[in-house]
Enzyme design. Sequence first.
Site, PDB file in Angstrom:
ATOM      1  N   CYS A 161       0.872  -1.157   0.005  1.00  0.00           N
ATOM      2  CA  CYS A 161      -0.099  -0.134  -0.052  1.00  0.00           C
ATOM      3  C   CYS A 161       0.765   0.968   0.074  1.00  0.00           C
ATOM      4  O   CYS A 161       1.455   1.741   1.073  1.00  0.00           O
ATOM      5  CB  CYS A 161      -0.919   0.162   1.143  1.00  0.00           C
ATOM      6  SG  CYS A 161      -1.698   1.309   1.490  1.00  0.00           S
ATOM      7  N   CYS A 207      -0.441   4.334   2.369  1.00  0.00           N
ATOM      8  CA  CYS A 207      -0.546   4.225   3.811  1.00  0.00           C
ATOM      9  C   CYS A 207      -0.028   2.770   4.091  1.00  0.00           C
ATOM     10  O   CYS A 207       1.182   2.624   3.911  1.00  0.00           O
ATOM     11  CB  CYS A 207      -1.868   4.262   4.004  1.00  0.00           C
ATOM     12  SG  CYS A 207      -2.516   4.269   5.581  1.00  0.00           S
ATOM     13  N   SER A 208      -0.847   2.005   4.622  1.00  0.00           N
ATOM     14  CA  SER A 208      -0.331   0.687   5.004  1.00  0.00           C
ATOM     15  C   SER A 208      -1.610  -0.130   4.850  1.00  0.00           C
ATOM     16  O   SER A 208      -1.648  -1.162   6.019  1.00  0.00           O
ATOM     17  CB  SER A 208       0.192   0.587   6.353  1.00  0.00           C
ATOM     18  OG  SER A 208       1.571   1.416   6.360  1.00  0.00           O
ATOM     19  N   CYS A 209      -2.561   0.118   4.048  1.00  0.00           N
ATOM     20  CA  CYS A 209      -3.762  -0.723   3.929  1.00  0.00           C
ATOM     21  C   CYS A 209      -3.334  -2.283   3.816  1.00  0.00           C
ATOM     22  O   CYS A 209      -2.406  -2.664   3.235  1.00  0.00           O
ATOM     23  CB  CYS A 209      -4.691  -0.427   3.043  1.00  0.00           C
ATOM     24  SG  CYS A 209      -5.113   1.349   2.970  1.00  0.00           S
TER      25      CYS A 209
END
Lengths: 112, 217
Positions: B123, B126-128
Amino acid sequence: MADTDDPRRGYHDIGGKDYGAIDPEVTEMKPWERQSTAISNALGAAGRHLYVTDESRRAREQMGEPLYSDLDYYERSTESMKMILVEKGLFTEEELETRMAEIAQRMAEARK
Amino acid sequence: MAEERGTHDHDHDHDHNHDLTFQPNIEDTEAGRYELMTYAIRELLMEKGHLTPDELRAAQEKVESLQKSDGAKVIAKAWSDADFKQRLLDDGNAALLEVGVDAGAAKMTVVENTDDVQNVVVCTLCSCYPRAVLGMPPDWYRSKSYRSRVVIEPRQVLSEFGTDVPDDMTVRVHDSLADLRYLVIPRRPEGTDGWSEDQLAAIVTRDTMVGVANPTA
């Protein structure tokens, strides 16, 4: 806000850049990180919708590059949650800072 | 390899109540700004009636219950049951519900590694991450280094994880979003014919379901 090489690119939009070597170490989630995540999830739970994913995204993109870069992952999520909750009037920045100072005091007492 | 390097340096019994206190006996260092902010937000929300202790406890237990082993069981079932695998590929959310995993509102797209294709998930914004099946994302997945580089030099990044992808194999990098998550079905390794789902699940690590590693028998 924008990238210096490409003004159309937000500071969070880092795909294709080069931030160097990947540190493979995996650390345990800290208790406060878990709690921050839990609060955020509880507020976003079905029927509540006090804090939803899109708001959390928008806050990350609005907090400004210096803060975004300075904070780690769970700090960013906590900052984002705080921004939105203050914006919604659930509490003020001032209330929060006062309470944080009180808690720091309580924790210092407890450590003695 | 990045798998399983916990640095849990204190023993405790995972009593859920411990997160509701400040546990000064365990965390001897001074709390940072965001730790204090978290506790202050919790107190203010509770005092003002926006959050109850029960709601928080339930949310906390949910966070703690998210396990990458759930993902491993799903993969083992997919390897063992071609129809289930097809349903996973067709509609990840619906197929996961069949095995009791609620992947939430975000669309879960399941992709399959084959002899010709290696899929990798990131991601960049972000860090989905598919938390419902893999738990919380590891540090490296959240790092700017991984987020920035894997989309532009995936083979190099994979080699840093100890995964060498042959030149004639396609590498597909999937960039997640808040509303779209990915789960990789790794290639089932040779020498696993006749294995039970439990045996298979044991070789499916988190990294193999993100696509930066491949399982071995």
